[in-house]
Design a protein around this motif. Structure first.
Motif, short mmCIF file in Angstrom:
data_model
loop_
_atom_site.label_atom_id
_atom_site.label_comp_id
_atom_site.label_asym_id
_atom_site.label_seq_id
_atom_site.Cartn_x
_atom_site.Cartn_y
_atom_site.Cartn_z
N HIS A 123 4.99 36.62 34.02
CA HIS A 123 5.14 36.61 32.56
C HIS A 123 4.18 37.54 31.84
N LYS A 124 2.92 37.48 32.21
CA LYS A 124 1.92 38.26 31.48
C LYS A 124 2.15 39.76 31.64
N LYS A 125 2.31 40.21 32.87
CA LYS A 125 2.46 41.66 33.10
C LYS A 125 3.72 42.18 32.43
N MET A 126 4.83 41.48 32.59
CA MET A 126 6.08 41.94 31.99
C MET A 126 6.02 41.89 30.47
N VAL A 128 3.32 42.20 28.49
CA VAL A 128 2.49 43.29 28.00
C VAL A 128 3.21 44.62 28.14
N ASP A 129 3.85 44.84 29.29
CA ASP A 129 4.58 46.09 29.50
C ASP A 129 5.72 46.24 28.50
N ALA A 130 6.43 45.14 28.22
CA ALA A 130 7.55 45.19 27.28
C ALA A 130 7.07 45.48 25.86
N LEU A 131 6.00 44.84 25.44
CA LEU A 131 5.45 45.08 24.11
C LEU A 131 4.96 46.52 23.98
N ASN A 132 4.29 47.00 25.02
CA ASN A 132 3.80 48.39 24.99
C ASN A 132 4.95 49.40 24.97
N ALA A 133 6.11 48.96 25.48
CA ALA A 133 7.29 49.84 25.47
C ALA A 133 8.07 49.73 24.17
N GLY A 134 7.57 48.92 23.24
CA GLY A 134 8.22 48.80 21.93
C GLY A 134 9.39 47.85 21.89
N GLU A 148 -6.68 32.76 31.66
CA GLU A 148 -7.34 34.05 31.54
C GLU A 148 -6.38 35.13 31.03
N GLU A 149 -5.07 34.88 31.08
CA GLU A 149 -4.09 35.89 30.71
C GLU A 149 -3.69 35.86 29.23
N GLY A 150 -4.00 34.76 28.55
CA GLY A 150 -3.48 34.55 27.21
C GLY A 150 -3.85 35.63 26.20
N ASN A 151 -5.11 35.99 26.16
CA ASN A 151 -5.56 36.95 25.15
C ASN A 151 -5.01 38.35 25.38
N ASP A 152 -4.66 38.68 26.63
CA ASP A 152 -4.06 39.98 26.90
C ASP A 152 -2.71 40.12 26.20
N ILE A 153 -1.92 39.05 26.24
CA ILE A 153 -0.62 39.09 25.56
C ILE A 153 -0.80 39.10 24.05
N ILE A 154 -1.72 38.31 23.55
CA ILE A 154 -1.96 38.27 22.10
C ILE A 154 -2.38 39.64 21.58
N PRO A 414 2.80 34.28 20.16
CA PRO A 414 1.87 34.18 21.29
C PRO A 414 0.66 33.29 21.05
N ALA A 415 0.12 33.28 19.83
CA ALA A 415 -1.03 32.40 19.56
C ALA A 415 -0.61 30.94 19.70
N PHE A 416 0.53 30.59 19.10
CA PHE A 416 1.03 29.22 19.23
C PHE A 416 1.36 28.92 20.69
N GLY A 417 2.04 29.88 21.36
CA GLY A 417 2.44 29.67 22.74
C GLY A 417 1.27 29.49 23.68
N PHE A 418 0.19 30.24 23.44
CA PHE A 418 -0.99 30.11 24.28
C PHE A 418 -1.68 28.77 24.06
N ARG A 419 -1.71 28.33 22.81
CA ARG A 419 -2.35 27.05 22.51
C ARG A 419 -1.57 25.87 23.09
#
Length: 447
Positions: A123-126, A128-134, A148-154, A414-419
């Motif tokens: 989930h995290k890698k895909m 971040v990659d998807a968001l970076n791809a617009g 440990e992965e939550g803030n990377d997505i946020i 993502p903030a809600f989802g991480f919490r």
């Protein structure tokens, strides 16, 4: 005047319980309760082109639900198993772009949004990659495989300016909306305790999904699947029954507790608990899985500006003899609510009096006539969705697509989802370490 109206609604209690409506003069206040943007005013003229990454059971269910909405077109499907790609072609059309490389999906300029329905560890890698791809992203819960992965997505979400929706679809239910309204109106008094329960059973065994007869390294890209985890020989169980293994899944807490956290946090406006403890064990499905089939969690919620301090208990049982059941209960000083996705039962304490201003006025009028009988409010009121209700899953996607079209926001970002994900995942840590875990729900970090 606004504060007075707010105070009145806060103390309305049984008016909201019996009338099931807030008077029109308080419509502005009611809008503050509903964050799901359910209004149908949005334009649906623009065709949104979507892709599915991970065409297993939940990915297929998500895509079928998404396609029920107007002007949604499925363009591409990515999966690491040949059989699922073939099924996608039969299910949604031979013109689909099919691939085993999700980056080929992200590189396409004609795709607006992706649905990520892969095992949790991707989930995290895909994302971040998807968001970076617009791309806009709808990612199945839990949003992350570890805290440990939550803030990377946020960070990636905030940088991208795109819409990111976490797929705990029950959060968008009518039952949750009504519970949020009634709690804010004071219908159960001051919240002090909540509990949730999720149970499943099946003849084959919980999470024992079928293994295709042709499963092999010829039909499954096992090397790509394990490229971000431990290197090991091909094991069809770890591919098709991944939820049973911690390298790929997040156990009962990540799969099911996270739904209950999402609903509870939406209803209460909470950021989450600050103390977490869990216990449980493998009581029945001793089939090689690495995760419990019975799990109990206990959580302390601190006193905040959003809510008073309260306690939460969650239970999950895969050795359930009742063929499965689910509920979320909120208990307050004046009563309780049993909350389901399409219904809600409000229970008031007997002898607790009424907050209904009409009944209070009638009591004054009859103060000189003690022999006259009075109206008594019901101790139990049941709300049910109207016939034709399309369900929380449909409404969750409605919120997602509306936010994309109107450059708006979603309830489960993502903030809600991480919490919601963090306390669920920390149950696994507590269970493994046999100790309490301290968490800062506002700053979203371990203490």
């Amino acid at each position: 005047m606004k504060n007075n109206r707010r105070s009145f609604i806060k103390n309305l209690g049984i008016v909201g319980a019996t009338a099931a409506v807030i008077p029109s003069s308080f419509a502005a206040e009611a809008k503050e309760v509903n964050l799901l943007n359910r209004a149908a005013k949005t334009s649906t003229n623009k065709i949104l082109k979507i892709a599915l990454i991970g065409a297993g059971g939940m990915g297929v269910a998500d895509t079928n639900t998404a396609l029920k909405h107007e002007n949604i077109e499925l363009v591409a499907v990515c999966d690491l198993y040949d059989g699922r790609l073939e099924d996608a072609k039969k299910r949604w059309g031979s013109s689909l772009f099919l691939t085993k490389d999700y980056k080929e999906v992200l590189n396409r300029s004609d795709i607006d949004a992706v649905i990520i329905g892969t095992p949790d560890f991707w989930h995290k890698k895909m994302s971040v990659d998807a968001l970076n791809a617009g791309k806009h992203v709808y990612c199945e819960k839990p949003m992350v495989h570890s805290v440990e992965e939550g803030n990377d997505i946020i960070k990636a979400w905030k940088k991208s300016g795109k819409i990111y929706m976490v797929g705990s679809q029950g959060m968008s239910s009518l039952g949750n909306e009504k519970a949020r309204e009634l709690l804010a109106a004071g219908a159960i008094g001051t919240l002090n305790y909540a509990e949730g329960f999720w149970a499943r059973n099946s003849a084959l065994g919980a999470w024992q999904y079928p293994i295709p007869k042709d499963a092999s390294t010829q039909t499954v890209d096992w090397e790509k699947y394990t490229s971000i985890s431990k290197d090991m020989p091909f094991d069809p169980l770890r591919f098709f029954r991944w939820r049973n293994y911690l390298d790929y899944g997040t156990g009962m807490a990540g799969d099911l507790f996270v739904h209950l956290f999402s609903s509870l946090h939406f209803i209460t406006n909470s950021y989450g608990p600050n103390k977490i403890a869990a216990t449980g064990g493998l009581r029945h499905w001793d089939d090689g899985r690495e995760v419990p089939d019975v799990l109990l969690g206990m959580f302390d919620y601190p006193d905040t500006k959003q809510h008073p301090a309260f306690n939460l208990s969650l239970r999950c049982n895969f050795v359930d003899g009742t063929s499965g059941s689910t509920f979320l209960k909120l208990v307050g000083s004046k009563g309780s609510m049993d909350i389901a996705w399409d219904s809600l039962t409000l229970k008031r304490n007997a002898g607790g009096g009424s907050d209904d201003p009409f009944l209070a006025e009638k009591a004054k009028e009859n103060s000189g006539r003690p022999d006259r009988k009075k109206l008594v409010p019901p101790l139990e009121t049941v709300y049910r969705a109207e016939d034709g209700y399309k369900g929380a899953h449909y409404d969750h996607f409605a919120n997602f697509f509306m936010a994309i079209r109107e450059n708006g926001s979603v309830a489960q970002d993502p903030a809600f989802g991480f919490r919601a994900a963090a306390p669920a995942l920390l149950c696994n840590e507590s269970y493994k370490k046999n100790e309490f875990i301290n968490w800062d729900p506002e700053k979203m970090k371990l203490v």
